[in-house]
Enzyme design. Structure first.
Site, PDB file in Angstrom:
ATOM      1  CB  ILE A   1      -0.995   0.068   1.199  1.00  0.00           C
ATOM      2  CG1 ILE A   1      -0.259  -0.088   2.542  1.00  0.00           C
ATOM      3  CG2 ILE A   1      -2.120  -0.962   1.052  1.00  0.00           C
ATOM      4  CD1 ILE A   1      -1.100   0.344   3.753  1.00  0.00           C
TER       5      ILE A   1
ATOM      6  N   GLY B   1       7.771   3.881   1.178  1.00  0.00           N
ATOM      7  CA  GLY B   1       8.448   5.090   1.643  1.00  0.00           C
ATOM      8  C   GLY B   1       9.952   4.962   1.453  1.00  0.00           C
ATOM      9  CB  ALA B   2      12.703   7.301   2.184  1.00  0.00           C
ATOM     10  CD  GLU B   3      13.372   4.481   8.424  1.00  0.00           C
ATOM     11  OE1 GLU B   3      13.671   3.715   9.339  1.00  0.00           O
ATOM     12  OE2 GLU B   3      12.826   5.590   8.594  1.00  0.00           O
ATOM     13  CB  ALA B   4       9.037   1.339   6.096  1.00  0.00           C
ATOM     14  CE  LYS B   5       9.843  -2.800  -1.222  1.00  0.00           C
ATOM     15  NZ  LYS B   5      10.136  -4.081  -1.910  1.00  0.00           N
TER      16      LYS B   5
ATOM     17  CG  ASP C   1       7.941  12.654  10.143  1.00  0.00           C
ATOM     18  OD1 ASP C   1       7.948  13.843   9.769  1.00  0.00           O
ATOM     19  OD2 ASP C   1       7.910  11.704   9.337  1.00  0.00           O
TER      20      ASP C   1
HETATM   21  N1  LIG Z   1      -1.963   1.461  10.896  1.00  0.00           N
HETATM   22  C1  LIG Z   1      -2.240   1.958   9.690  1.00  0.00           C
HETATM   23  N2  LIG Z   1      -3.512   1.923   9.205  1.00  0.00           N
HETATM   24  C2  LIG Z   1      -3.799   2.428   7.992  1.00  0.00           C
HETATM   25  N3  LIG Z   1      -2.893   2.968   7.161  1.00  0.00           N
HETATM   26  C3  LIG Z   1      -1.614   3.048   7.585  1.00  0.00           C
HETATM   27  C4  LIG Z   1      -1.213   2.543   8.868  1.00  0.00           C
HETATM   28  N4  LIG Z   1       0.117   2.738   9.011  1.00  0.00           N
HETATM   29  C5  LIG Z   1       0.517   3.331   7.875  1.00  0.00           C
HETATM   30  N5  LIG Z   1      -0.501   3.521   6.998  1.00  0.00           N
HETATM   31  C6  LIG Z   1      -0.422   4.115   5.643  1.00  0.00           C
HETATM   32  O1  LIG Z   1       0.877   3.935   5.125  1.00  0.00           O
HETATM   33  C7  LIG Z   1       1.520   5.200   4.920  1.00  0.00           C
HETATM   34  C8  LIG Z   1       2.984   5.112   5.309  1.00  0.00           C
HETATM   35  O2  LIG Z   1       3.106   4.715   6.663  1.00  0.00           O
HETATM   36  P1  LIG Z   1       4.139   5.448   7.641  1.00  0.00           P
HETATM   37  O3  LIG Z   1       4.180   4.683   8.918  1.00  0.00           O
HETATM   38  O4  LIG Z   1       3.771   6.893   7.727  1.00  0.00           O
HETATM   39  O5  LIG Z   1       5.529   5.223   6.889  1.00  0.00           O
HETATM   40  P2  LIG Z   1       6.610   6.240   6.294  1.00  0.00           P
HETATM   41  O6  LIG Z   1       7.695   6.243   7.316  1.00  0.00           O
HETATM   42  O7  LIG Z   1       7.015   5.636   5.002  1.00  0.00           O
HETATM   43  O8  LIG Z   1       5.953   7.588   6.129  1.00  0.00           O
HETATM   44  C9  LIG Z   1       0.708   6.185   5.747  1.00  0.00           C
HETATM   45  O9  LIG Z   1       0.770   7.486   5.216  1.00  0.00           O
HETATM   46  C10 LIG Z   1      -0.677   5.612   5.692  1.00  0.00           C
HETATM   47  O10 LIG Z   1      -1.310   5.986   4.476  1.00  0.00           O
HETATM   48 MG   LIG Z   2       4.690   8.696   7.285  1.00  0.00          MG
END
Ligand SMILES: Nc1ncnc2c1ncn2[C@@H]1O[C@H](COP(=O)(O)OP(=O)(O)O)[C@@H](O)[C@H]1O
Ligand SMILES: [Mg+2]
Length: 229
Positions: free
Chosen positions: A9, A12-16, A126
């Site tokens: 879904i 990101g730069a760090e995580a999938k 953040d």
């Molecule tokens: N628990 C969750 N429930 C629903 N969507 C999520 C959840 N965690 C992350 N997401 C979705 O995934 C995206 C990236 O997650 P995030 O933890 O913010 O990672 P990153 O460090 O890449 O920004 C979020 O902007 C959101 O759209």
């Molecule tokens: Mg984020």
């Protein structure tokens, strides 16, 4: 650790991030990807560390009544967190469509959440509008605690609020001030009005610092350009 039925879904730069079912519930799998430019052992340690830091903060938030996804599984060695999936939309995506009373209510609620979080000694690290989910029934849930820390310092709290204000200004410049005012009201309700005022003052100071640095950069750039002429 790969389980069946995962859908990507977010990258990101760090995580999938994947969506799937875990133990029968709708879940999000956050997997920190290896970085090729880092030494493999160091890389593994960094990913394990950040995974743990995020999982701890998520649990800490939950304990202190700060809305955040429940942690379902943590595997530091695999750089994996499985958490509850939160149904809703990102605050940053809906901001353009809200105004007036609804905007005020939303930001007052956010102010209360952040005020409570800071009073519990937790810094998000953040706090942008992309790391806040607005659920269908109008609740707010904080996500993305990978850069969080434990601190009670005014400076650290101020940076959290500064980051939020900046992301607010970049999404809805015309409504940012209005929303920020409501945010501070909510913050004051949880942390006390005088702390909220101290935070507001700190944020002004942080912004001035930023401007000062930008101006110096600009004038040294001008000096370089001038000398070339
Ligand atoms: N628990 C969750 N429930 C629903 N969507 C999520 C959840 N965690 C992350 N997401 C979705 O995934 C995206 C990236 O997650 P995030 O933890 O913010 O990672 P990153 O460090 O890449 O920004 C979020 O902007 C959101 O759209
Ligand atoms: Mg984020």
């Amino acid at each position: 650790m790969v389980r069946g039925g995962l859908t990507l879904i977010h990258m990101g730069a760090e995580a999938k991030l994947y969506r799937g079912i875990y133990a029968g519930v709708e879940a999000v799998y956050k997997y920190r990807v290896p970085k090729k430019y880092r030494h493999p052992q160091l890389d593994a340690r960094i990913r394990a560390y950040r995974t743990l830091r995020e999982a701890r903060a998520l649990m800490d938030a939950g304990i202190n009544g700060i809305p955040a996804p429940a942690v379902l599984l943590v595997e530091p060695e695999e750089a994996l967190i499985v958490m509850e999936h939160v149904e809703g939309r990102l605050l940053g995506e809906i901001l353009e469509h809200v105004s007036g009373r609804r905007l005020e209510a939303l930001f007052r609620m956010l102010g209360r959440i952040v005020g409570r979080m800071h009073e519990a000694g937790l810094i998000h690290g953040d706090l942008t509008t992309s790391n806040i989910i607005v659920t269908k029934d109008g609740r707010l849930v904080l996500i993305d605690f990978g850069l969080s820390s434990k601190s009670r310092r005014l400076e650290d709290r101020g940076i959290d609020v500064h980051v939020l204000l900046r992301s607010l200004e970049s999404t809805v410049p015309e409504a940012a001030e209005h929303a920020y005012k409501s945010f501070l009201e909510g913050y004051g309700e949880e942390a006390g009005a005088s702390i909220a005022e101290e935070i507001a003052e700190k944020v002004r100071e942080i912004r001035m610092r930023g401007r000062y640095v930008a101006e110096r950069r600009q004038s040294s750039l001008e000096a370089v350009l001038h000398n070339r002429e």
